[in-house]
Design an enzyme around this catalytic site. Structure first.
Site, PDB file in Angstrom:
ATOM      1  N   HIS A  71       4.250  18.778  53.745  1.00  0.00           N
ATOM      2  CA  HIS A  71       4.447  17.365  53.396  1.00  0.00           C
ATOM      3  C   HIS A  71       3.295  16.743  52.615  1.00  0.00           C
ATOM      4  O   HIS A  71       3.492  15.734  51.960  1.00  0.00           O
ATOM      5  CB  HIS A  71       4.706  16.540  54.664  1.00  0.00           C
ATOM      6  CG  HIS A  71       6.107  16.701  55.185  1.00  0.00           C
ATOM      7  ND1 HIS A  71       6.620  17.926  55.561  1.00  0.00           N
ATOM      8  CD2 HIS A  71       7.109  15.808  55.373  1.00  0.00           C
ATOM      9  CE1 HIS A  71       7.870  17.772  55.964  1.00  0.00           C
ATOM     10  NE2 HIS A  71       8.193  16.504  55.860  1.00  0.00           N
ATOM     11  N   HIS A 100      13.357  14.342  49.129  1.00  0.00           N
ATOM     12  CA  HIS A 100      12.263  14.609  50.076  1.00  0.00           C
ATOM     13  C   HIS A 100      12.141  16.111  50.353  1.00  0.00           C
ATOM     14  O   HIS A 100      11.079  16.709  50.181  1.00  0.00           O
ATOM     15  CB  HIS A 100      12.578  13.828  51.359  1.00  0.00           C
ATOM     16  CG  HIS A 100      11.575  14.020  52.448  1.00  0.00           C
ATOM     17  ND1 HIS A 100      10.321  13.453  52.410  1.00  0.00           N
ATOM     18  CD2 HIS A 100      11.639  14.711  53.613  1.00  0.00           C
ATOM     19  CE1 HIS A 100       9.656  13.791  53.498  1.00  0.00           C
ATOM     20  NE2 HIS A 100      10.434  14.546  54.248  1.00  0.00           N
ATOM     21  N   ASN A 112       4.101  18.137  59.727  1.00  0.00           N
ATOM     22  CA  ASN A 112       3.844  17.752  58.336  1.00  0.00           C
ATOM     23  C   ASN A 112       3.635  18.954  57.422  1.00  0.00           C
ATOM     24  O   ASN A 112       3.218  18.793  56.275  1.00  0.00           O
ATOM     25  CB  ASN A 112       2.615  16.833  58.260  1.00  0.00           C
ATOM     26  CG  ASN A 112       2.892  15.492  58.900  1.00  0.00           C
ATOM     27  OD1 ASN A 112       3.972  14.935  58.736  1.00  0.00           O
ATOM     28  ND2 ASN A 112       1.937  14.980  59.662  1.00  0.00           N
ATOM     29  N   GLU A 147       1.707  11.454  67.759  1.00  0.00           N
ATOM     30  CA  GLU A 147       0.992  12.200  66.720  1.00  0.00           C
ATOM     31  C   GLU A 147      -0.526  12.072  66.816  1.00  0.00           C
ATOM     32  O   GLU A 147      -1.209  11.699  65.861  1.00  0.00           O
ATOM     33  CB  GLU A 147       1.478  11.799  65.319  1.00  0.00           C
ATOM     34  CG  GLU A 147       1.088  12.837  64.283  1.00  0.00           C
ATOM     35  CD  GLU A 147       1.750  12.674  62.929  1.00  0.00           C
ATOM     36  OE1 GLU A 147       2.936  12.285  62.885  1.00  0.00           O
ATOM     37  OE2 GLU A 147       1.086  12.959  61.941  1.00  0.00           O
ATOM     38  N   LYS A 174      11.786  20.487  66.852  1.00  0.00           N
ATOM     39  CA  LYS A 174      11.226  19.130  66.759  1.00  0.00           C
ATOM     40  C   LYS A 174      10.893  18.608  68.156  1.00  0.00           C
ATOM     41  O   LYS A 174       9.826  18.041  68.398  1.00  0.00           O
ATOM     42  CB  LYS A 174      12.255  18.215  66.066  1.00  0.00           C
ATOM     43  CG  LYS A 174      11.828  16.762  65.976  1.00  0.00           C
ATOM     44  CD  LYS A 174      11.268  16.415  64.630  1.00  0.00           C
ATOM     45  CE  LYS A 174      10.582  15.075  64.613  1.00  0.00           C
ATOM     46  NZ  LYS A 174      10.876  14.259  63.484  1.00  0.00           N
ATOM     47  N   HIS A 225       4.963  14.967  49.771  1.00  0.00           N
ATOM     48  CA  HIS A 225       4.998  13.508  49.609  1.00  0.00           C
ATOM     49  C   HIS A 225       4.435  13.096  48.252  1.00  0.00           C
ATOM     50  O   HIS A 225       4.940  12.172  47.618  1.00  0.00           O
ATOM     51  CB  HIS A 225       4.175  12.830  50.711  1.00  0.00           C
ATOM     52  CG  HIS A 225       4.944  12.602  51.979  1.00  0.00           C
ATOM     53  ND1 HIS A 225       4.335  12.351  53.180  1.00  0.00           N
ATOM     54  CD2 HIS A 225       6.281  12.568  52.236  1.00  0.00           C
ATOM     55  CE1 HIS A 225       5.253  12.188  54.116  1.00  0.00           C
ATOM     56  NE2 HIS A 225       6.443  12.325  53.571  1.00  0.00           N
ATOM     57  N   GLU A 261      13.863  21.134  55.680  1.00  0.00           N
ATOM     58  CA  GLU A 261      13.230  20.794  56.967  1.00  0.00           C
ATOM     59  C   GLU A 261      13.641  21.805  58.046  1.00  0.00           C
ATOM     60  O   GLU A 261      12.879  22.061  58.973  1.00  0.00           O
ATOM     61  CB  GLU A 261      13.589  19.364  57.401  1.00  0.00           C
ATOM     62  CG  GLU A 261      13.109  18.264  56.438  1.00  0.00           C
ATOM     63  CD  GLU A 261      11.623  17.914  56.559  1.00  0.00           C
ATOM     64  OE1 GLU A 261      10.889  18.599  57.296  1.00  0.00           O
ATOM     65  OE2 GLU A 261      11.190  16.955  55.881  1.00  0.00           O
ATOM     66  N   LYS A 288       9.908   8.198  65.169  1.00  0.00           N
ATOM     67  CA  LYS A 288       9.084   7.587  64.120  1.00  0.00           C
ATOM     68  C   LYS A 288      10.007   6.782  63.223  1.00  0.00           C
ATOM     69  O   LYS A 288      11.000   7.332  62.700  1.00  0.00           O
ATOM     70  CB  LYS A 288       8.447   8.687  63.272  1.00  0.00           C
ATOM     71  CG  LYS A 288       7.109   9.157  63.735  1.00  0.00           C
ATOM     72  CD  LYS A 288       6.559   9.965  62.577  1.00  0.00           C
ATOM     73  CE  LYS A 288       5.296  10.654  62.794  1.00  0.00           C
ATOM     74  NZ  LYS A 288       4.878  11.376  61.581  1.00  0.00           N
ATOM     75  N   ARG A 299      10.891  -8.147  69.420  1.00  0.00           N
ATOM     76  CA  ARG A 299       9.919  -7.207  70.020  1.00  0.00           C
ATOM     77  C   ARG A 299      10.553  -5.902  70.518  1.00  0.00           C
ATOM     78  O   ARG A 299       9.987  -5.210  71.360  1.00  0.00           O
ATOM     79  CB  ARG A 299       9.135  -7.852  71.158  1.00  0.00           C
ATOM     80  CG  ARG A 299       8.344  -9.052  70.704  1.00  0.00           C
ATOM     81  CD  ARG A 299       7.392  -9.534  71.765  1.00  0.00           C
ATOM     82  NE  ARG A 299       6.731 -10.738  71.299  1.00  0.00           N
ATOM     83  CZ  ARG A 299       7.257 -11.955  71.411  1.00  0.00           C
ATOM     84  NH1 ARG A 299       8.428 -12.112  71.980  1.00  0.00           N
ATOM     85  NH2 ARG A 299       6.613 -13.004  70.943  1.00  0.00           N
ATOM     86  N   ARG A 351       1.779  17.138  66.925  1.00  0.00           N
ATOM     87  CA  ARG A 351       2.908  16.633  66.148  1.00  0.00           C
ATOM     88  C   ARG A 351       2.604  16.678  64.647  1.00  0.00           C
ATOM     89  O   ARG A 351       3.503  16.763  63.819  1.00  0.00           O
ATOM     90  CB  ARG A 351       3.268  15.200  66.586  1.00  0.00           C
ATOM     91  CG  ARG A 351       4.534  14.701  65.912  1.00  0.00           C
ATOM     92  CD  ARG A 351       5.085  13.422  66.495  1.00  0.00           C
ATOM     93  NE  ARG A 351       6.284  13.034  65.763  1.00  0.00           N
ATOM     94  CZ  ARG A 351       7.149  12.132  66.153  1.00  0.00           C
ATOM     95  NH1 ARG A 351       6.982  11.501  67.274  1.00  0.00           N
ATOM     96  NH2 ARG A 351       8.213  11.861  65.415  1.00  0.00           N
TER      97      ARG A 351
END
Ligand SMILES: NC(=O)c1ccc[n+]([C@@H]2O[C@H](COP(=O)([O-])OP(=O)(O)OC[C@H]3O[C@@H](n4cnc5c(N)ncnc54)[C@H](O)[C@@H]3O)[C@@H](O)[C@H]2O)c1
Length: 357
Positions: free
Chosen positions: A246, A263, A243, A235, A225, A250, A183, A141, A120, A239
């Site tokens: 992206h 990427h 993207n 997000e 960031k 993606h 990025e 993330k 956990r 946030r």
């Protein structure tokens, strides 16, 4: 060494940036995690050959266990995730143990998700080894991929600290330098016009960047960031601006096959498309030709790869987490430094993609 303090709702931690910062790991573990029972270093097979020895020599007295994942996106599969959890159990990691991620964004995402879910949730430390990881190692993330979608299975789990040792970046292949630097460009465009101008003035060749230029680019990128994740860790709002580029990026990455197109290279094409949409739909008035020439000089591909079909790319974009009904949500720019969310219908998008190709 520069220290950047990251502040999120759930946690505060530092990012240490500089040459040789991994030598400070023992001191940090001693002062921040004095009860740590065991350390599991997670890395990939390429980074293991190049840099694992250096990290192990620093942590030698703690007798760390090691898990080596396949390189690149292959690290983010259910099978590898399962094997990593098994390694944790076999090495008797408990709730006070620590996972140390040594590698790029892929290993970082995998290790972070293992740390988030093992018993956990246990502590983890990021030691990023790519330029792209200035983005992925900060913000918490973490995720693995599902065959039906990238990063679909994950969590929010902030690290205890990030040790960004610039000495580990010297071995990066050209394509990975390009990938990560996209990025950096994204961070400048969505937040900081001065940083964007600084990049345009100072960065003309990614392969001959001085250490100072690289370090400044990473530090400024991490600060951007932080500006977003400190206000919106989960997000639910701003946030999402991270993207930028992206949505199409993606889709290109998935269509080309992970690993064939990096990427960042895919995101750079996505940013050009988003800038074009911003000019046409939001009157951005951005000199796209000039930007595209600069990007091409830096070695980026600047248009959709010819083998990519419109329907398949749109269908990929619809699978993305940013879809709302029949519209696809894009991050566009009202001005450099001022991102906005815009929903674009599938039919308009098809026209724009045809014009882009
Ligand atoms: N969690 C986040 O917020 C976030 C943000 C952006 C991207 N990502 C994820 O990050 C991943 C991409 O990250 P990446 O570009 O760092 O890729 P990566 O981790 O796959 O690394 C790219 C390649 O470079 C190799 N490599 C790493 N460090 C090296 C070094 N110092 N010298 C030589 N080779 C080295 C790796 O073995 C790999 O083959 C994607 O999976 C993406 O989804 C996550």
């Amino acid at each position: 060494m520069e220290t950047i303090h990251i502040q999120t709702e759930s946690k505060q931690y530092d990012v240490f940036v500089g040459e040789g910062v991994i030598s400070r790991l023992p001191e940090f573990l001693n002062s921040h995690l004095p009860d740590a029972t065991k350390i599991l270093v997670m890395t990939d097979e390429i980074v293991a050959k190049l840099h694992l020895g250096k990290v192990l020599s620093v942590l030698d007295h703690l007798n760390p266990a090691v898990f080596i994942a396949p390189g690149g996106e292959k690290a983010k599969t259910f099978d590898v995730y399962y094997d990593a959890l098994t390694a944790g159990l076999e090495n008797r990691l408990d709730r006070k143990s620590v996972i140390l991620s040594l590698g790029g964004g892929a290993v970082g995402d995998l290790s972070g998700f293992v740390a988030a879910s093992y018993m956990r949730g246990i502590s983890f430390i990021q030691v990023p080894t790519t330029i792209l990881a200035h983005d992925s190692a900060v913000g918490g993330k973490v995720a693995i991929n599902h065959p039906l979608g990238k990063n679909m299975i994950g969590a929010f789990h902030q690290p205890e600290a990030v040790f960004y040792d610039l000495a580990l970046l010297g071995t990066l292949p050209e394509q990975e330098v390009r990938s990560g630097f996209a990025e950096v460009i994204k961070h400048a465009l969505i937040y900081d016009p001065d940083f964007y101008q600084w990049l345009r003035t100072n960065i003309q060749d990614l392969n001959s960047m001085a250490l100072g230029q690289l370090s400044q680019s990473l530090i400024k990128g991490i600060k951007v960031k932080n500006a977003f994740v400190s206000q919106d860790e989960r997000e639910t709002g701003i946030r999402a601006y991270l993207n930028f580029g992206h949505t199409l990026g993606h889709a290109i990455e998935a269509e080309m096959g992970y690993g064939k197109f990096t990427h960042g290279e895919a995101v750079l094409i996505g940013m050009i498309f988003a800038l074009k949409l911003s000019n046409e739909l939001l009157d951005l008035n951005f000199d796209l030709e000039n930007f595209t020439e600069w990007a091409a000089r830096l070695g980026y591909q600047t248009s959709l790869p010819p083998q990519i079909g419109y329907d398949s790319v749109i269908s990929r974009m619809k699978q993305d987490k940013k879809t709302v009904g029949e519209s696809i949500r894009f991050v566009l720019l009202g001005k450099v430094g001022q991102p906005v969310l815009k929903e674009i219908s599938e039919s308009l998008l098809l026209d724009k993609l045809k014009a882009f190709k």
